[in-house]
Design an enzyme around this catalytic site. Structure first.
Site, mmCIF file in Angstrom:
data_model
loop_
_atom_site.group_PDB
_atom_site.id
_atom_site.type_symbol
_atom_site.label_atom_id
_atom_site.label_comp_id
_atom_site.label_asym_id
_atom_site.label_seq_id
_atom_site.Cartn_x
_atom_site.Cartn_y
_atom_site.Cartn_z
ATOM 1 C CD GLU A 12 -0.029 4.726 -15.542
ATOM 2 O OE1 GLU A 12 0.465 5.839 -15.807
ATOM 3 O OE2 GLU A 12 -0.579 3.996 -16.401
ATOM 4 C CB ALA A 64 7.706 -1.774 -17.241
ATOM 5 N N GLY A 73 -31.942 3.187 -18.380
ATOM 6 C CA GLY A 73 -31.610 2.476 -19.606
ATOM 7 C C GLY A 73 -30.134 2.194 -19.688
ATOM 8 N NE ARG A 74 -27.840 7.404 -21.274
ATOM 9 C CZ ARG A 74 -27.470 8.679 -21.205
ATOM 10 N NH1 ARG A 74 -26.366 9.076 -21.837
ATOM 11 N NH2 ARG A 74 -28.185 9.562 -20.531
ATOM 12 C CE LYS A 123 -15.415 14.690 -21.232
ATOM 13 N NZ LYS A 123 -14.455 14.326 -22.308
ATOM 14 C CB CYS A 160 -21.598 -0.052 -23.712
ATOM 15 S SG CYS A 160 -21.369 0.688 -22.068
ATOM 16 C CB CYS A 175 -19.383 8.556 -23.231
ATOM 17 S SG CYS A 175 -19.702 6.852 -23.773
ATOM 18 C CE1 TYR A 205 -38.431 7.877 -32.514
ATOM 19 C CE2 TYR A 205 -38.583 7.539 -30.147
ATOM 20 C CZ TYR A 205 -37.822 7.599 -31.300
ATOM 21 O OH TYR A 205 -36.472 7.391 -31.244
ATOM 22 C CD GLN A 244 -4.705 9.732 -23.845
ATOM 23 O OE1 GLN A 244 -5.659 10.164 -24.474
ATOM 24 N NE2 GLN A 244 -3.581 9.357 -24.427
#
Length: 647
Positions: free
Chosen positions: A417, A462, A320-321, A435, A366, A347, A174, A425
């Protein structure tokens, strides 16, 4: 106490903070159009103060309305009308014994014309930012002094409003960074040339603030000490000299960071960057100054933060995040609840929001915390479940977020599940190189299900009969999605044709093969990297002219850079026609390609075949996540959150 250094007080000039946790500035796009803090913004910051943060720094806060706009819905100290709102913001933060700094900011060349009424951006010199792509004009010497006054006036307004201190944004490319960097400052007047001359604008601002705000008003400087441009830009040795000059000018704290827009992945790191990767920058400055030093470096875990302080790497922990992902990060660390922290997974959904839709005043988002920006709308969970059962079919992020909210509301969620672990996923997504942070979210939800006493049935698909036996108040179908496999492509059913889940779930192992990956979305290039890392020769085929058309540019640059190191072959503007004994036939400049295996990365479609069965059997049946609409993690968690609050 588990983390005594992290929770020890510290003096920053005349001000004392209760702990070493600093929420660093992040654009949030929540201000009113006039630049005053909205109720939404105040609730957002107060939530982090309530969560235990010692010092909160506001988002980039403009000091100039003419050329200094960084966001459409940006906080401002450019005029007196914002003072009452800033006072309200300060009071909300002070209620929780936290301190607040306003970050004084001017974007310079890193703002598009669209944000400044189509005027030409200004800078130290007429060097174009390659990310913005619009040539700026150099400020005249007189205009530079005007900008200095803007910063000084902004600091006075902040102090008058009751803000505890100010931070000068001399980082991330900046305007103030544009002056101190030899990459962007080619001036021949008093503000160009030597290191000291390039720093003059910052030194003059500090003098001005001291003149109008007094010697005891805290001033911090956030400064890029290495632009990671090599010899063409600002490098660490000169960055250290700048820090020594700034300390001598009388500031109270240095906030050490790196990078500019052209090296954005060193500013706000994508998922591949390891925790603490740039802590050496803060250490190099701390070794030569006597004022407190704040460091930022993908710091995620309290144990790691404590070690940085104990080792003398820095005095304050800048994050921050993580405070977007979990506003209770600090309190959870204090109360030995590390395993309950909802960790930032890097991400970049937050920055994708700011960079792509901030012009439309859409607040920051987020992926792991869908409540972000909705703090006032959803202050605390209603305790109105009365033990009623809600069956959730699918243990991915949508279903688990709904279960978490419902459990907090005193419902009794029951999760089915089909696989052996929760996460859906997320578990597949964590398999490509670098990752693994995605697994953090799956771990968080697994912990939450345990802590909240949620009934979970793994390895269970189920049926209507199973669910009827539970007599549920409502049913949520969150069964995710399945890969698209176009039946019209000749040869698509061959034994050497695989889907992305086949690779990620290790149903097949490819080694020393020629592999064609069809589709270059983020999933396509990430699985390509995994295949290449295993020692295969990879070709990526994309029917569109542009590779990774669905990807956010920082993530794309990150993965594509590594794929290029593997010498991957990229074929944009090519359509798969057929799969043959020899390989694949294409419609494009290249008409055929030899390969041993084909991996289809053509996207997914909703898997909601069970929905109609349950809709016929029960009164309240809902879809969530990919079963409702195919999307990203943010889409799934947001749908789960909203649905969990609505039922």
């Amino acid at each position: 106490m588990k983390y005594p250094q992290l929770f020890s007080p510290l003096k920053i000039g005349s001000m004392e903070v209760k702990n070493r946790v600093v929420m660093t500035a992040m654009g949030c796009s929540m201000a009113n159009i006039d630049g005053s803090p909205s109720e939404q913004m105040i609730s957002y910051y107060e939530e982090r103060a309530r969560g235990g943060v010692g010092l909160i720094t506001t988002e980039i806060t403009r000091v100039n309305d003419d050329t200094g706009v960084g966001e459409s819905a940006q906080l401002s100290v450019s005029h007196n009308e914002v003072i009452p709102g800033l006072t309200k913001l300060a009071d909300a933060i002070h209620k929780h014994d936290s301190k607040v700094f306003v970050q004084l900011h001017h974007p310079g060349r890193q703002t598009p014309r669209a944000l400044i009424n189509n005027k030409q951006a200004v800078s130290a010199s007429d060097v174009t930012c390659q990310i913005i792509g619009e040539e700026p004009r150099a400020l005249t010497t007189e205009e530079v002094y005007g900008i200095i006054n803007d910063f000084v006036d902004g600091a006075w307004r902040a102090k008058y409003a009751g803000i505890d201190g100010v931070e000068l944004h001399a980082a991330h490319g900046y305007l103030l960074n544009q002056f101190i960097s030899p990459h962007t400052n080619k001036r021949t007047d008093e503000f160009g040339g030597s290191t000291e001359a390039r720093c003059k604008i910052i030194l003059d601002i500090i003098k001005g603030i001291r003149r109008v705000c007094g010697s005891d008003y805290p001033i911090a400087v956030r400064i890029t000490v290495d632009e990671f441009l090599g010899e063409a830009g600002l490098e660490l040795p000169e960055g250290i000299e700048l820090c020594k000059m700034i300390e001598a000018a009388g500031v109270d704290m240095l906030n050490i960071t790196s990078g500019i827009y052209e090296t954005m992945n060193t500013v706000v790191e994508p998922i591949s960057y390891s925790e603490g990767w740039r802590t050496h920058l803060a250490k190099a400055v701390k070794d030569v100054v006597s004022i407190p030093v704040c460091g930022n470096a993908v710091i995620r875990h309290p144990e790691f933060a404590e070690k940085l302080l104990v080792d003398g790497n820095q005095d304050l922990i800048g994050m921050g995040r993580p405070h977007l992902a979990d506003p209770e990060w600090t309190n959870k660390a204090f109360n030995n609840q590390d395993d309950e922290i909802n960790q930032c997974i890097s991400c970049l959904r937050c920055f994708e929001t700011v960079f792509t839709v901030s012009a439309f005043c859409v607040p920051i988002q987020c992926s792991v915390n869908p409540r972000l920006g909705r703090e006032a709308r959803y202050p605390y969970p209603k305790k109105d479940g009365n033990g009623r059962k809600v069956v959730i079919i699918g243990g991915g992020p949508a279903g688990l977020e709904a279960a978490r909210v419902l459990a907090n509301r005193r419902f009794k969620p029951v999760v089915f599940e089909a696989n052996a672990a929760l996460g859906g996923q997320l578990l597949q997504g964590s398999k490509p190189p670098k990752k693994e942070k995605l697994h953090w979210l799956a771990d968080y939800y697994t912990t939450q299900m345990d802590k909240l006493g949620v009934e979970v049935h793994l390895n269970t698909k189920a049926t209507v009969e199973d669910v009827k036996a539970l007599d549920p108040y409502a049913v949520i179908v969150a069964t995710g999605s399945t890969p698209i496999v176009p039946a019209t492509i000749p040869g698509v059913d061959r034994d050497n044709v695989y889907t992305v889940p086949d690779i990620l779930e290790e149903k097949v192992t490819l080694k020393d093969k020629k592999v064609a990956v069809i589709g270059s979305g983020m999933t396509g290039i990430e699985v390509s990297e995994l295949i290449a890392e295993a020692g295969n020769e990879v070709s990526v085929v994309e029917m569109q002219e542009t590779l990774t058309p669905d990807g956010y540019w920082q993530n794309v640059v990150d993965v594509m850079g590594r794929l290029q190191e593997y010498n991957a072959n990229f074929l944009p503007s090519h359509t798969l026609k057929a799969i043959t004994d020899e390989g694949i036939e294409l419609d494009g400049e290249t008409t055929s390609l030899d390969c041993d295996a084909v991996v289809l990365a053509l996207g997914v479609r909703s898997e909601n075949a069970q929905f109609d069965q349950f809709a016929e059997a029960f009164d309240r049946v809902y879809k969530a996540g990919d079963a409702n609409q195919v999307g990203r993690i943010y889409t799934a968690t947001t749908e789960g959150f909203v649905l969990g609050n609505k039922i």
